[in-house]
Design a protein around this motif. Structure first.
Motif, PDB file in Angstrom:
ATOM      1  N   LEU A 249       0.849  -1.252   0.125  1.00 18.14           N
ATOM      2  CA  LEU A 249      -0.117  -0.031   0.136  1.00 18.14           C
ATOM      3  C   LEU A 249       0.706   1.249   0.036  1.00 18.14           C
ATOM      4  CD1 LEU A 249      -2.132  -2.110   0.857  1.00 18.14           C
ATOM      5  CD2 LEU A 249      -3.213  -0.556   2.031  1.00 18.14           C
ATOM      6  N   VAL A 250       0.533   2.154  -0.920  1.00 13.32           N
ATOM      7  CA  VAL A 250       1.240   3.460  -0.968  1.00 13.32           C
ATOM      8  C   VAL A 250       0.064   4.652  -0.638  1.00 13.32           C
ATOM      9  CG1 VAL A 250       2.541   5.066  -2.347  1.00 13.32           C
ATOM     10  CG2 VAL A 250       2.476   2.393  -2.863  1.00 13.32           C
ATOM     11  N   GLY A 251       0.598   5.346   0.516  1.00  9.06           N
ATOM     12  CA  GLY A 251      -0.314   6.419   0.743  1.00  9.06           C
ATOM     13  C   GLY A 251       0.658   7.817   1.319  1.00  9.06           C
ATOM     14  N   ALA A 252      -0.221   8.479   1.830  1.00 10.67           N
ATOM     15  CA  ALA A 252      -1.665   8.890   1.515  1.00 10.67           C
ATOM     16  C   ALA A 252      -1.583  10.115   1.536  1.00 10.67           C
ATOM     17  CB  ALA A 252      -2.598   8.221   2.609  1.00 10.67           C
ATOM     18  N   THR A 253      -2.788  10.927   0.849  1.00 10.19           N
ATOM     19  CA  THR A 253      -3.023  12.282   1.032  1.00 10.19           C
ATOM     20  C   THR A 253      -3.730  12.611   2.149  1.00 10.19           C
ATOM     21  OG1 THR A 253      -5.147  12.078  -0.205  1.00 10.19           O
ATOM     22  CG2 THR A 253      -2.981  12.538  -1.743  1.00 10.19           C
ATOM     23  N   VAL A 254      -3.674  13.871   2.713  1.00 10.39           N
ATOM     24  CA  VAL A 254      -4.575  14.242   3.868  1.00 10.39           C
ATOM     25  C   VAL A 254      -5.249  15.576   3.142  1.00 10.39           C
ATOM     26  CG1 VAL A 254      -4.606  14.959   6.327  1.00 10.39           C
ATOM     27  CG2 VAL A 254      -3.013  13.403   5.531  1.00 10.39           C
ATOM     28  N   GLU A 255      -6.472  15.694   2.841  1.00  8.77           N
ATOM     29  CA  GLU A 255      -6.936  16.819   2.127  1.00  8.77           C
ATOM     30  C   GLU A 255      -8.405  17.073   2.733  1.00  8.77           C
ATOM     31  OE1 GLU A 255      -7.189  15.650  -2.448  1.00  8.77           O
ATOM     32  OE2 GLU A 255      -6.491  13.915  -1.622  1.00  8.77           O
ATOM     33  N   GLU A 256      -8.791  18.376   2.841  1.00  7.26           N
ATOM     34  CA  GLU A 256     -10.107  19.037   3.178  1.00  7.26           C
ATOM     35  C   GLU A 256     -10.857  18.897   1.822  1.00  7.26           C
ATOM     36  OE1 GLU A 256     -10.756  19.369   6.156  1.00  7.26           O
ATOM     37  OE2 GLU A 256      -8.722  19.272   7.002  1.00  7.26           O
ATOM     38  N   ALA A 257     -11.565  17.996   1.498  1.00  9.41           N
ATOM     39  CA  ALA A 257     -12.403  17.956   0.102  1.00  9.41           C
ATOM     40  C   ALA A 257     -13.971  17.514   0.407  1.00  9.41           C
ATOM     41  CB  ALA A 257     -11.681  16.911  -0.711  1.00  9.41           C
ATOM     42  N   GLY A 258     -14.496  18.019   1.327  1.00  7.76           N
ATOM     43  CA  GLY A 258     -15.710  17.556   1.935  1.00  7.76           C
ATOM     44  C   GLY A 258     -16.067  16.165   1.598  1.00  7.76           C
ATOM     45  N   PHE A 259     -17.276  15.586   1.469  1.00  2.00           N
ATOM     46  CA  PHE A 259     -17.460  14.061   1.341  1.00  2.00           C
ATOM     47  C   PHE A 259     -17.311  13.552  -0.114  1.00  2.00           C
ATOM     48  CE2 PHE A 259     -19.881  15.724   5.054  1.00  2.00           C
ATOM     49  CZ  PHE A 259     -19.660  14.588   6.008  1.00  2.00           C
ATOM     50  N   ASP A 260     -16.297  14.081  -0.835  1.00  2.00           N
ATOM     51  CA  ASP A 260     -15.925  13.674  -2.049  1.00  2.00           C
ATOM     52  C   ASP A 260     -14.886  12.623  -1.887  1.00  2.00           C
ATOM     53  OD1 ASP A 260     -14.921  13.302  -4.490  1.00  2.00           O
ATOM     54  OD2 ASP A 260     -14.090  15.239  -5.172  1.00  2.00           O
ATOM     55  N   LYS A 261     -14.907  11.215  -2.510  1.00  2.00           N
ATOM     56  CA  LYS A 261     -14.477  10.011  -2.211  1.00  2.00           C
ATOM     57  C   LYS A 261     -13.870   9.732  -3.673  1.00  2.00           C
ATOM     58  CE  LYS A 261     -16.892   7.037  -0.282  1.00  2.00           C
ATOM     59  NZ  LYS A 261     -17.259   5.763   0.124  1.00  2.00           N
ATOM     60  N   ARG A 262     -13.769  10.637  -4.561  1.00  2.00           N
ATOM     61  CA  ARG A 262     -12.997  10.402  -5.906  1.00  2.00           C
ATOM     62  C   ARG A 262     -11.597  10.302  -5.713  1.00  2.00           C
ATOM     63  NH1 ARG A 262     -16.679  14.431  -9.405  1.00  2.00           N
ATOM     64  NH2 ARG A 262     -16.020  15.544  -7.519  1.00  2.00           N
ATOM     65  N   THR A 263     -11.078   9.586  -6.508  1.00  2.00           N
ATOM     66  CA  THR A 263      -9.544   9.514  -6.582  1.00  2.00           C
ATOM     67  C   THR A 263      -9.214  10.637  -7.763  1.00  2.00           C
ATOM     68  OG1 THR A 263      -9.521   7.612  -8.041  1.00  2.00           O
ATOM     69  CG2 THR A 263      -8.964   7.288  -5.714  1.00  2.00           C
ATOM     70  N   VAL A 264      -7.848  11.166  -7.739  1.00  2.00           N
ATOM     71  CA  VAL A 264      -7.650  12.123  -8.660  1.00  2.00           C
ATOM     72  C   VAL A 264      -6.417  11.489  -9.306  1.00  2.00           C
ATOM     73  CG1 VAL A 264      -6.827  14.387  -9.145  1.00  2.00           C
ATOM     74  CG2 VAL A 264      -8.517  14.105  -7.355  1.00  2.00           C
ATOM     75  N   PRO A 265      -6.403  11.297 -10.861  1.00  2.00           N
ATOM     76  CA  PRO A 265      -5.296  10.497 -11.454  1.00  2.00           C
ATOM     77  C   PRO A 265      -3.971  11.215 -11.093  1.00  2.00           C
ATOM     78  CG  PRO A 265      -7.056  10.697 -12.768  1.00  2.00           C
ATOM     79  CD  PRO A 265      -7.478  11.385 -11.729  1.00  2.00           C
ATOM     80  N   SER A 266      -3.856  12.488 -11.286  1.00  2.00           N
ATOM     81  CA  SER A 266      -2.436  13.111 -11.040  1.00  2.00           C
ATOM     82  C   SER A 266      -2.055  12.883  -9.492  1.00  2.00           C
ATOM     83  CB  SER A 266      -2.670  14.562 -11.307  1.00  2.00           C
ATOM     84  OG  SER A 266      -3.586  15.067 -10.614  1.00  2.00           O
ATOM     85  N   THR A 267      -2.932  12.801  -8.692  1.00  2.00           N
ATOM     86  CA  THR A 267      -2.426  12.782  -7.104  1.00  2.00           C
ATOM     87  C   THR A 267      -2.156  10.956  -7.080  1.00  2.00           C
ATOM     88  OG1 THR A 267      -4.254  14.193  -6.466  1.00  2.00           O
ATOM     89  CG2 THR A 267      -3.447  12.822  -4.899  1.00  2.00           C
ATOM     90  N   ILE A 268      -2.638  10.146  -7.602  1.00  2.00           N
ATOM     91  CA  ILE A 268      -2.335   8.882  -7.506  1.00  2.00           C
ATOM     92  C   ILE A 268      -0.890   8.665  -8.199  1.00  2.00           C
ATOM     93  CG2 ILE A 268      -2.978   6.534  -8.361  1.00  2.00           C
ATOM     94  CD1 ILE A 268      -4.586   7.609  -5.987  1.00  2.00           C
ATOM     95  N   GLN A 269      -0.670   9.270  -9.344  1.00  2.00           N
ATOM     96  CA  GLN A 269       0.553   9.183  -9.951  1.00  2.00           C
ATOM     97  C   GLN A 269       1.498   9.759  -9.069  1.00  2.00           C
ATOM     98  OE1 GLN A 269      -0.343  11.413 -13.741  1.00  2.00           O
ATOM     99  NE2 GLN A 269      -1.730   9.546 -14.280  1.00  2.00           N
ATOM    100  N   ARG A 270       1.379  11.128  -8.564  1.00  2.00           N
ATOM    101  CA  ARG A 270       2.423  11.540  -7.740  1.00  2.00           C
ATOM    102  C   ARG A 270       3.013  10.631  -6.501  1.00  2.00           C
ATOM    103  NH1 ARG A 270       1.921  13.777  -3.087  1.00  2.00           N
ATOM    104  NH2 ARG A 270      -0.251  14.608  -3.191  1.00  2.00           N
ATOM    105  N   LEU A 271       1.688   9.972  -5.738  1.00  2.00           N
ATOM    106  CA  LEU A 271       2.002   9.097  -4.860  1.00  2.00           C
ATOM    107  C   LEU A 271       2.954   8.033  -5.413  1.00  2.00           C
ATOM    108  CD1 LEU A 271      -1.303   8.804  -2.853  1.00  2.00           C
ATOM    109  CD2 LEU A 271       0.667   9.484  -1.950  1.00  2.00           C
ATOM    110  N   HIS A 272       2.406   7.219  -6.515  1.00  2.00           N
ATOM    111  CA  HIS A 272       3.222   6.227  -7.258  1.00  2.00           C
ATOM    112  C   HIS A 272       4.529   6.675  -7.654  1.00  2.00           C
ATOM    113  CE1 HIS A 272       3.371   3.202 -10.698  1.00  2.00           C
ATOM    114  NE2 HIS A 272       3.840   2.621  -9.792  1.00  2.00           N
ATOM    115  N   ARG A 273       4.878   7.947  -8.162  1.00  2.00           N
ATOM    116  CA  ARG A 273       6.164   8.238  -8.361  1.00  2.00           C
ATOM    117  C   ARG A 273       7.038   8.375  -7.173  1.00  2.00           C
ATOM    118  NH1 ARG A 273       3.891  11.966 -11.979  1.00  2.00           N
ATOM    119  NH2 ARG A 273       3.844  13.637 -10.406  1.00  2.00           N
ATOM    120  N   ALA A 274       6.508   8.756  -6.020  1.00  2.00           N
ATOM    121  CA  ALA A 274       7.117   8.834  -4.725  1.00  2.00           C
ATOM    122  C   ALA A 274       7.518   7.480  -4.290  1.00  2.00           C
ATOM    123  CB  ALA A 274       6.473   9.752  -3.610  1.00  2.00           C
TER     124      ALA A 274
END
Ligand SMILES: Cc1cc2nc3c(=O)[nH]c(=O)nc-3n(C[C@H](O)[C@H](O)[C@H](O)COP(=O)(O)OP(=O)(O)OC[C@H]3O[C@@H](n4cnc5c(N)ncnc54)[C@H](O)[C@@H]3O)c2cc1C
Length: 357
Positions: A249-274
């Motif tokens: 498992l590769v994690g994780a962002t900590v975001e204030e985004a209300g009740f939105d549970k969608r993933t954002v491809p660019s964010t997932i790519q950033r975690l992947h690159r890290a």
């Protein structure tokens, strides 16, 4: 006329907190109903990484006694669930390698941590990282999905009742005391009610707890070999949590985004690159899945635990980034409070009254 069924305790929310509290109260002889809006164990407790962080650098000071107690209870907590459910929860005790942040390096507690010899512990690390300062923490990790599934099965085995697919809208009162809950479709009667609704706890009347959703996006890789990494790795940019079946498992962002549970491809790519920058041998690792979940946050980042101003109505929420870790101790103190036994822990830092001015 048939008699209306009543329960001793109604638990609102079937995440890891609600499920394990239901089991504990049932063990103490209570008739328990869990009322879950969707399916039990599919929200934050499904999305979590499962690090059992008990570290002076990272745990809020007021939470430290509960965090340490809970970490110590984990082997027995996990073992009981495994035995009763017949399922594995992948409790691992290889420990954590922590690459400290600049803020960590200013912390007095750093001196209490043991230096890690990274090349010996994790041969997969590139030589450049082996020279970075790192610390070894004797922490465990668990698979939260497996844990929640085992808790659900155990609760059912023990005779906890469930209502699913129907949200609680309010806690009912009679003569100023809790007397049950109203859902969208029906109502249930119970002498006591516990709000374990995670990030949604504040939406249930009559009290408005200041919980809020804090979004976390993660992804899961298949390691090229099952034992490529053995330890949990935490850096300021990313954390990696290996599972015994070869997932990482590769994690994780900590975001204030209300009740939105969608993933954002660019964010997932950033975690992947890290993750790849940290362990280049992951270059060929397949991405199995990505997801986002909502941590139950509070204004002071501490949980809300105890009785509410309404007699018979209790709350166990706001576990933010540590709800998997804190499940065993939460259950112990809350089962005491609900059954009218004084807890051995000072719960005043966690009382729901602390937010009213
Ligand atoms: C990306 C991510 C990574 C994390 N990593 C870790 C970690 O490594 N270690 C750790 O200890 N913790 C971690 N956490 C935090 C942990 O997941 C939570 O603190 C914990 O799962 C909270 O459990 P819960 O039972 O309170 O909430 P949830 O699991 O969210 O359960 C609440 C339940 O209440 C239900 N509900 C809501 N409203 C209603 C209603 N009106 N009526 C009926 N039911 C309702 C929901 O459907 C849900 O099933 C992480 C969280 C995220 C999102």
């Amino acid at each position: 006329m048939g008699c209306v069924k009543t329960w001793d305790v109604i638990i609102v929310g079937g995440g890891i907190i609600g499920l394990s509290l239901a089991i504990s109260l049932r063990k103490r002889g209570a008739k328990v109903l869990v009322v879950e809006r969707g399916e039990p164990g599919r929200e934050a407790s499904h999305a979590a990484g499962g690090m059992l962080v008990d570290c002076l650098l990272e745990t809020p000071a007021a939470l430290q006694p509960l965090a340490t107690a809970s970490a110590g209870m984990y082997p027995e907590f996990a073992y009981e669930l495994e035995v009763e459910s017949g399922m594995k929860v992948d409790l691992r005790d290889q420990g954590t390698i922590l690459f400290p942040s600049a803020e960590h390096l200013r912390h007095k507690a750093l001196a209490t941590l043991g230096a890690a010899c990274v090349s010996e512990l994790e041969p997969a690390f590139p030589a450049s990282d082996v020279r970075r300062q790192a610390f070894y923490l004797q922490e465990r990790s668990v698979d939260p999905r497996a844990l929640s599934a085992a808790a659900l099965k155990t609760a059912k085995h023990r005779g906890v009742d469930f209502s699913t697919g129907d949200p609680v809208t309010t806690v009912n009162l009679s003569n100023g005391r809790a007397s049950g809950v109203t859902t969208r479709k029906t109502a249930f009667r119970g002498a006591k009610v516990v709000n374990c609704a995670g990030a949604w706890s504040g939406q249930i009347g009559p009290h408005t707890f200041p919980t809020r959703p804090v979004k976390g996006q993660m992804l899961c890789l298949a390691m090229p070999s099952r034992t490529l990494l053995k330890h949990v790795i935490r850096t300021p940019e990313v954390y990696l949590i290996p599972r015994s079946d070869g997932r990482l498992l590769v994690g994780a962002t900590v975001e204030e985004a209300g009740f939105d549970k969608r993933t954002v491809p660019s964010t997932i790519q950033r975690l992947h690159r890290a993750a790849l920058a940290l362990v280049p041998k992951l270059a060929d690792a397949r991405i199995l899945e990505d997801w986002a979940g909502l941590r139950p946050g509070t204004p002071d980042a501490l949980p809300i635990l105890g009785e509410t101003p309404t007699p018979g109505y209790f709350v166990a929420t706001g576990h933010f980034r540590d709800g998997i870790l804190l499940a065993p101790i939460t259950v112990q103190v809350m089962a005491d409070v609900v059954m009218g036994v004084k807890s051995e822990f000072d719960l005043s830092p966690f009382c729901c009254g602390r937010f009213s001015s």
